[in-house]
Design a protein around this motif. Sequence first.
Motif, PDB file in Angstrom:
ATOM      1  N   THR B   2       0.860  -1.188   0.000  1.00 29.00           N
ATOM      2  CA  THR B   2       0.000   0.000   0.000  1.00 29.00           C
ATOM      3  C   THR B   2       0.894   1.236   0.000  1.00 29.00           C
ATOM      4  O   THR B   2       2.114   1.148   0.220  1.00 29.00           O
ATOM      5  CB  THR B   2      -0.893   0.037   1.245  1.00 29.00           C
ATOM      6  N   ASN B   3       0.266   2.332  -0.229  1.00 30.73           N
ATOM      7  CA  ASN B   3       1.010   3.597  -0.188  1.00 30.73           C
ATOM      8  C   ASN B   3       1.660   3.822   1.162  1.00 30.73           C
ATOM      9  O   ASN B   3       2.799   4.276   1.262  1.00 30.73           O
ATOM     10  CB  ASN B   3       0.069   4.766  -0.488  1.00 30.73           C
ATOM     11  N   PHE B   4       0.887   3.479   2.201  1.00 30.14           N
ATOM     12  CA  PHE B   4       1.400   3.707   3.552  1.00 30.14           C
ATOM     13  C   PHE B   4       2.627   2.849   3.835  1.00 30.14           C
ATOM     14  O   PHE B   4       3.602   3.295   4.429  1.00 30.14           O
ATOM     15  CB  PHE B   4       0.298   3.416   4.577  1.00 30.14           C
ATOM     16  N   GLU B   5       2.548   1.569   3.367  1.00 29.34           N
ATOM     17  CA  GLU B   5       3.704   0.688   3.555  1.00 29.34           C
ATOM     18  C   GLU B   5       4.918   1.213   2.807  1.00 29.34           C
ATOM     19  O   GLU B   5       6.044   1.157   3.299  1.00 29.34           O
ATOM     20  CB  GLU B   5       3.354  -0.735   3.084  1.00 29.34           C
ATOM     21  N   ARG B   6       4.654   1.725   1.625  1.00 35.02           N
ATOM     22  CA  ARG B   6       5.760   2.303   0.854  1.00 35.02           C
ATOM     23  C   ARG B   6       6.366   3.498   1.589  1.00 35.02           C
ATOM     24  O   ARG B   6       7.583   3.681   1.636  1.00 35.02           O
ATOM     25  CB  ARG B   6       5.256   2.720  -0.536  1.00 35.02           C
ATOM     26  N   PHE B   7       5.487   4.291   2.168  1.00 33.66           N
ATOM     27  CA  PHE B   7       5.952   5.465   2.928  1.00 33.66           C
ATOM     28  C   PHE B   7       6.839   5.028   4.101  1.00 33.66           C
ATOM     29  O   PHE B   7       7.941   5.546   4.310  1.00 33.66           O
ATOM     30  CB  PHE B   7       4.742   6.249   3.449  1.00 33.66           C
ATOM     31  N   LEU B   8       6.355   4.006   4.834  1.00 36.17           N
ATOM     32  CA  LEU B   8       7.132   3.511   5.962  1.00 36.17           C
ATOM     33  C   LEU B   8       8.478   2.959   5.509  1.00 36.17           C
ATOM     34  O   LEU B   8       9.522   3.212   6.116  1.00 36.17           O
ATOM     35  CB  LEU B   8       6.347   2.423   6.712  1.00 36.17           C
ATOM     36  N   ASP B   9       8.428   2.185   4.403  1.00 37.90           N
ATOM     37  CA  ASP B   9       9.641   1.569   3.886  1.00 37.90           C
ATOM     38  C   ASP B   9      10.671   2.628   3.491  1.00 37.90           C
ATOM     39  O   ASP B   9      11.875   2.428   3.623  1.00 37.90           O
ATOM     40  CB  ASP B   9       9.290   0.689   2.674  1.00 37.90           C
ATOM     41  N   THR B  10      10.175   3.785   3.029  1.00 33.91           N
ATOM     42  CA  THR B  10      11.072   4.840   2.585  1.00 33.91           C
ATOM     43  C   THR B  10      11.627   5.653   3.745  1.00 33.91           C
ATOM     44  O   THR B  10      12.842   5.860   3.862  1.00 33.91           O
ATOM     45  CB  THR B  10      10.338   5.789   1.604  1.00 33.91           C
ATOM     46  N   PHE B  11      10.723   6.073   4.604  1.00 38.48           N
ATOM     47  CA  PHE B  11      11.148   7.026   5.641  1.00 38.48           C
ATOM     48  C   PHE B  11      11.496   6.384   6.986  1.00 38.48           C
ATOM     49  O   PHE B  11      12.213   6.968   7.780  1.00 38.48           O
ATOM     50  CB  PHE B  11      10.073   8.097   5.844  1.00 38.48           C
ATOM     51  N   PHE B  12      10.943   5.205   7.243  1.00 37.48           N
ATOM     52  CA  PHE B  12      11.234   4.553   8.521  1.00 37.48           C
ATOM     53  C   PHE B  12      11.658   3.112   8.279  1.00 37.48           C
ATOM     54  O   PHE B  12      11.094   2.175   8.814  1.00 37.48           O
ATOM     55  CB  PHE B  12      10.007   4.623   9.441  1.00 37.48           C
ATOM     56  N   ASN B  13      12.662   2.955   7.457  1.00 38.86           N
ATOM     57  CA  ASN B  13      13.130   1.635   7.081  1.00 38.86           C
ATOM     58  C   ASN B  13      13.953   1.026   8.218  1.00 38.86           C
ATOM     59  O   ASN B  13      15.050   1.492   8.542  1.00 38.86           O
ATOM     60  CB  ASN B  13      13.981   1.753   5.798  1.00 38.86           C
ATOM     61  N   GLY B  14      13.400  -0.022   8.815  1.00 35.96           N
ATOM     62  CA  GLY B  14      14.014  -0.609  10.006  1.00 35.96           C
ATOM     63  C   GLY B  14      15.451  -1.038   9.791  1.00 35.96           C
ATOM     64  O   GLY B  14      16.329  -0.765  10.615  1.00 35.96           O
ATOM     65  N   LYS B  15      15.717  -1.706   8.648  1.00 32.61           N
ATOM     66  CA  LYS B  15      17.056  -2.227   8.408  1.00 32.61           C
ATOM     67  C   LYS B  15      18.069  -1.078   8.327  1.00 32.61           C
ATOM     68  O   LYS B  15      19.132  -1.102   8.958  1.00 32.61           O
ATOM     69  CB  LYS B  15      17.055  -3.029   7.088  1.00 32.61           C
ATOM     70  N   VAL B  16      17.685  -0.067   7.544  1.00 31.17           N
ATOM     71  CA  VAL B  16      18.588   1.088   7.382  1.00 31.17           C
ATOM     72  C   VAL B  16      18.808   1.781   8.728  1.00 31.17           C
ATOM     73  O   VAL B  16      19.936   2.150   9.092  1.00 31.17           O
ATOM     74  CB  VAL B  16      18.000   2.085   6.358  1.00 31.17           C
ATOM     75  N   MET B  17      17.709   1.951   9.464  1.00 30.90           N
ATOM     76  CA  MET B  17      17.817   2.664  10.736  1.00 30.90           C
ATOM     77  C   MET B  17      18.751   1.946  11.702  1.00 30.90           C
ATOM     78  O   MET B  17      19.579   2.565  12.369  1.00 30.90           O
ATOM     79  CB  MET B  17      16.427   2.839  11.361  1.00 30.90           C
ATOM     80  N   LEU B  18      18.597   0.622  11.755  1.00 29.29           N
ATOM     81  CA  LEU B  18      19.437  -0.161  12.654  1.00 29.29           C
ATOM     82  C   LEU B  18      20.905  -0.027  12.278  1.00 29.29           C
ATOM     83  O   LEU B  18      21.783   0.139  13.132  1.00 29.29           O
ATOM     84  CB  LEU B  18      18.996  -1.629  12.596  1.00 29.29           C
ATOM     85  N   LYS B  19      21.150  -0.049  10.957  1.00 29.56           N
ATOM     86  CA  LYS B  19      22.523  -0.021  10.482  1.00 29.56           C
ATOM     87  C   LYS B  19      23.218   1.304  10.841  1.00 29.56           C
ATOM     88  O   LYS B  19      24.394   1.317  11.199  1.00 29.56           O
ATOM     89  CB  LYS B  19      22.537  -0.227   8.958  1.00 29.56           C
ATOM     90  N   TYR B  20      22.439   2.405  10.708  1.00 29.35           N
ATOM     91  CA  TYR B  20      23.080   3.709  10.905  1.00 29.35           C
ATOM     92  C   TYR B  20      22.870   4.309  12.289  1.00 29.35           C
ATOM     93  O   TYR B  20      23.304   5.421  12.563  1.00 29.35           O
ATOM     94  CB  TYR B  20      22.618   4.687   9.814  1.00 29.35           C
ATOM     95  N   LEU B  21      22.192   3.533  13.176  1.00 26.87           N
ATOM     96  CA  LEU B  21      21.960   4.047  14.532  1.00 26.87           C
ATOM     97  C   LEU B  21      23.259   4.467  15.230  1.00 26.87           C
ATOM     98  O   LEU B  21      23.326   5.557  15.817  1.00 26.87           O
ATOM     99  CB  LEU B  21      21.196   3.009  15.373  1.00 26.87           C
ATOM    100  N   PRO B  22      24.320   3.622  15.174  1.00 29.98           N
ATOM    101  CA  PRO B  22      25.564   4.028  15.859  1.00 29.98           C
ATOM    102  C   PRO B  22      26.105   5.354  15.332  1.00 29.98           C
ATOM    103  O   PRO B  22      26.598   6.184  16.115  1.00 29.98           O
ATOM    104  CB  PRO B  22      26.534   2.884  15.533  1.00 29.98           C
ATOM    105  N   ASP B  23      25.987   5.569  14.010  1.00 30.31           N
ATOM    106  CA  ASP B  23      26.475   6.835  13.444  1.00 30.31           C
ATOM    107  C   ASP B  23      25.699   8.019  14.004  1.00 30.31           C
ATOM    108  O   ASP B  23      26.272   9.054  14.364  1.00 30.31           O
ATOM    109  CB  ASP B  23      26.339   6.815  11.913  1.00 30.31           C
ATOM    110  N   ILE B  24      24.368   7.851  14.032  1.00 25.94           N
ATOM    111  CA  ILE B  24      23.539   8.948  14.538  1.00 25.94           C
ATOM    112  C   ILE B  24      23.879   9.226  16.009  1.00 25.94           C
ATOM    113  O   ILE B  24      23.978  10.373  16.436  1.00 25.94           O
ATOM    114  CB  ILE B  24      22.038   8.598  14.406  1.00 25.94           C
ATOM    115  N   LEU B  25      24.087   8.141  16.780  1.00 25.40           N
ATOM    116  CA  LEU B  25      24.414   8.317  18.198  1.00 25.40           C
ATOM    117  C   LEU B  25      25.735   9.063  18.370  1.00 25.40           C
ATOM    118  O   LEU B  25      25.853   9.959  19.200  1.00 25.40           O
ATOM    119  CB  LEU B  25      24.471   6.958  18.911  1.00 25.40           C
ATOM    120  N   SER B  26      26.734   8.700  17.561  1.00 24.01           N
ATOM    121  CA  SER B  26      28.017   9.406  17.699  1.00 24.01           C
ATOM    122  C   SER B  26      27.857  10.862  17.247  1.00 24.01           C
ATOM    123  O   SER B  26      28.501  11.766  17.771  1.00 24.01           O
ATOM    124  CB  SER B  26      29.124   8.687  16.925  1.00 24.01           C
TER     125      SER B  26
END
Lengths: 247, 226
Positions: B2-26
């Motif tokens: 759905t559009n909403f799923e696409r939106f989530l996948d784009t802006f709140f992508n779990g895999k990407v977020m997890l990967k770059y969390l340490p960078d954001i924290l630093s």
Amino acid sequence: MTPQPIVDARAIHKHFGTLHVLKGVDLKVAERELVFVIGPSGSGKSTLLRCLNRLEEPSSGSIMVDGIDMLDPRTDINHARQRIGMVFQSFNLYPHMTALGNVTLALRKVAGKSRAEADQLGHAALERVGLADRADHTPGQLSGGQQQRVAIARSIALEPRVMLFDEPTSALDPELVGSVLEVMRSLRESGMTMIVVSHEMGFARNAADRVVFMDDGLIVEQGPPAAIFETPTHERTRAFIGQIQRH
Amino acid sequence: MTNFERFLDTFFNGKVMLKYLPDILSGMVVTIELAVLIVLSGLAAGLALALIRSLAIRPLNWLIIFIVDLFRSLPPLVIIVLMYFGLPYGGVSPSGFVSTWLSLALVLMAFSEEIFWAGITSVHKGQWEASRSTGLSFGQTLMNVVLPQALRLTIPPLTNRTIAITKGTALGTVVAVTEILGEASSAVSNSYNPSPLMMGAAAYLVLFLPVVVLARRLETKFAWKR
């Protein structure tokens, strides 16, 4: 007059820009004397008072207070001012401090007392103005009359030789004036030398040793209260007394 | 999808977020370091200038007013760029971190000087007179009577300005400071996904919301009845 005046101001001139506010005023005040200064607004009476402790810098003249040459640049003005208490029309209490804090600030910072000593003297001063139970109140929690009494306590705590009052009751509601005059009366009875700019004629009549009438930057006439109020010799004095007594 | 799923996948992508969390924290750590340095040095310098200004030494005051007006009118980005790329020609080569810190501290100094000064001048003349008449010196009156009242008046405008300028740490990205926004945008270009930017936004919220709330508390605490 006693031979050794405690306040001896001579030929005081004060200019504010082009305005000539004091035009050569001489004022001698004896120890324990209560001098009342009256006059129309703009006559220079407040300016004269403010020159005595150099809150205003006189343009010329000489001022001796308790043997100290107030206008000598070598005089430690902060030290000299401890001996000259001043009470203002608008109280000017420090709003961020309690009554006790107001009274003890100069004791600690200028007179060099420890906090315990200052607190003790501060409580004693508040007691003298009848506000011992208000020590922990801030100015905002006090009535105008109480604030002015704290302001008086702030001055007398330093044990000044002279007290200057600049319209101490003018900003007060009528029913609060009495309490402040009461404190001034007891100060007078304790032998304080006082110079009072005020329009409290009843108080002047009862308590003053001398009334000084100023107009247009000059002392027009002075004498015992009865003489000034009942039988003024100058036309301007007559006119002024007539005006204020009509109210 | 759905559009909403696409939106989530784009802006709140779990895999990407997890990967770059340490960078954001630093990045957060760098932002906090920068912010603390800017606030401490900027406010201290601003207060110092306001105190010097109250001495009313005319040539000195002209200089203060000139400096203050200069740093209030220049865009912070311009100051950062000039410092980072310009100073090396003068023989000093500040890092991106130092350039950002000093630039924003100067801007905060300029704005806070004006706020402190406004606070000092707004304290009624009678306060000075009462204090001086009891024998306190100019300096004692300033420190014990005038400044405590002035500071209370300045807390609301000061916190606003401090927060606004501290958020300017994001400008450090242009001179390669690895603060939150810098980390987030490089993560965006590496992952071809804007999710790290959302994490960056969240990081700013986590950092600044408590500050805003604290400022509000401070304002209420220091308000007093006249």
